[in-house]
Design a protein around this motif. Sequence first.
Motif, PDB file in Angstrom:
ATOM      1  N   TYR A 106      -2.296  -0.664  -4.048  1.00  0.00           N
ATOM      2  CA  TYR A 106      -3.222   0.446  -3.721  1.00  0.00           C
ATOM      3  C   TYR A 106      -2.551   1.517  -3.329  1.00  0.00           C
ATOM      4  O   TYR A 106      -1.593   1.710  -2.416  1.00  0.00           O
TER       5      TYR A 106
ATOM      6  N   SER B 118      -8.678  -4.785  -8.588  1.00  0.00           N
ATOM      7  CA  SER B 118      -9.252  -3.683  -9.165  1.00  0.00           C
ATOM      8  C   SER B 118      -9.069  -3.991 -10.751  1.00  0.00           C
ATOM      9  O   SER B 118      -8.108  -4.344 -11.114  1.00  0.00           O
TER      10      SER B 118
ATOM     11  N   ILE C  24       0.899  -1.337   0.003  1.00  0.00           N
ATOM     12  CA  ILE C  24      -0.034  -0.063  -0.130  1.00  0.00           C
ATOM     13  C   ILE C  24       0.920   1.328  -0.048  1.00  0.00           C
ATOM     14  O   ILE C  24       1.991   1.349   0.861  1.00  0.00           O
TER      15      ILE C  24
ATOM     16  N   LEU D  70     -11.530   1.200  -3.941  1.00  0.00           N
ATOM     17  CA  LEU D  70     -10.688   1.855  -2.950  1.00  0.00           C
ATOM     18  C   LEU D  70     -11.422   2.946  -2.302  1.00  0.00           C
ATOM     19  O   LEU D  70     -11.136   2.977  -1.097  1.00  0.00           O
TER      20      LEU D  70
ATOM     21  N   LEU E 295      -8.151  -2.790   4.296  1.00  0.00           N
ATOM     22  CA  LEU E 295      -7.481  -3.288   3.000  1.00  0.00           C
ATOM     23  C   LEU E 295      -6.792  -4.576   3.292  1.00  0.00           C
ATOM     24  O   LEU E 295      -6.692  -5.671   2.653  1.00  0.00           O
TER      25      LEU E 295
END
Length: 290
Positions: A82, A257, A6, A137, A250
């Motif tokens: 992400y 995605s 992330i 997200l 998350l």
Amino acid sequence: MIKADIGIIGGSGLYKMDALKDVEEVQVDTPFGAPSDALIVGTLEGTRVAFLARHGRNHHLMPSELPFRANIYAMKQLGVKYLISASAVGSLKEEAKPLDMVVPDQFIDRTKNRISTFFGEGIVAHIAFGDPVCGQLAGVVADAIANLNLPDVNLHRGGTYICMEGPAFSTKAESNLYRSWGATIIGMTNLPEAKLAREAEIAYATLALVTDYDCWHPDHDSVTVDMIIGNLQRNAVNAQKVIQETVRRLSENPFTSDAHSALEYAILTPLDKVPAATKDQLNLLLQKYL
Ligand SMILES: CSC[C@H]1O[C@H](OP(=O)(O)O)[C@H](O)[C@@H]1O
Ligand SMILES: Nc1ncnc2[nH]cnc12
């Protein structure tokens, strides 16, 4: 090899994440030069995350000077899937008050001077950008905000972010024009990031933190940096809570995605016709399609 799932880009007011543990400072080099600052990789809610101060930790880079490509490519090099972008914004709607949080779902480009693509130099790609942020997200970020119930903070799900060039703030005529377009908030940084993140197949969402009413509001003075400093500080405290809660959610429920395969049908140039130097430079983006 240092890795993070992330990424977090901190904007005006958010220059570090206090809750990170086991921190490593990583000087990342990219084919597009150095990012705005070292990336700070650390553990948050059991997950490795990479933090980058968009304007540098001492806020020395103007929006027009930001190395957007290097920033996004550096995240890609660390393996980020992400990317959460925290950003200070002015409000273009009465109901979005200073200290409120907006999770926009659209952008309008009013920049003049930004490089917003990794492509060119012998390779052409056109990514789909009708939905410029990753809806999943953005949903996680919005749910995190809703769950925290922060004092004096209202959540606005969706909305249009005008990305202007700056560094001067808008004129009243511009501000009112953007209001007539139905836009919700205004800032100077997020659109190039969102485009590059999409090209890099990274899911991207914006956590927009309202600092002011820009200059259109009859009952509020026109925005100045001096006026918004207190809100930037309060927003930075709130943003860290939201980011931590988002990372927790998350990590518990990772998802795939559409952004993760954004290049699948976007590249027009046959890859065997792309110059070797360009292929090398973009290897990280192209390798899965070679
Ligand atoms: C602090 S006023 C203008 C400045 O704030 C926003 O920065 P960021 O998007 O990095 O949080 C805006 O885009 C301007 O750069
Ligand atoms: N009014 C405003 N215009 C552009 N960027 C901003 N960032 C914070 N407030 C802003």
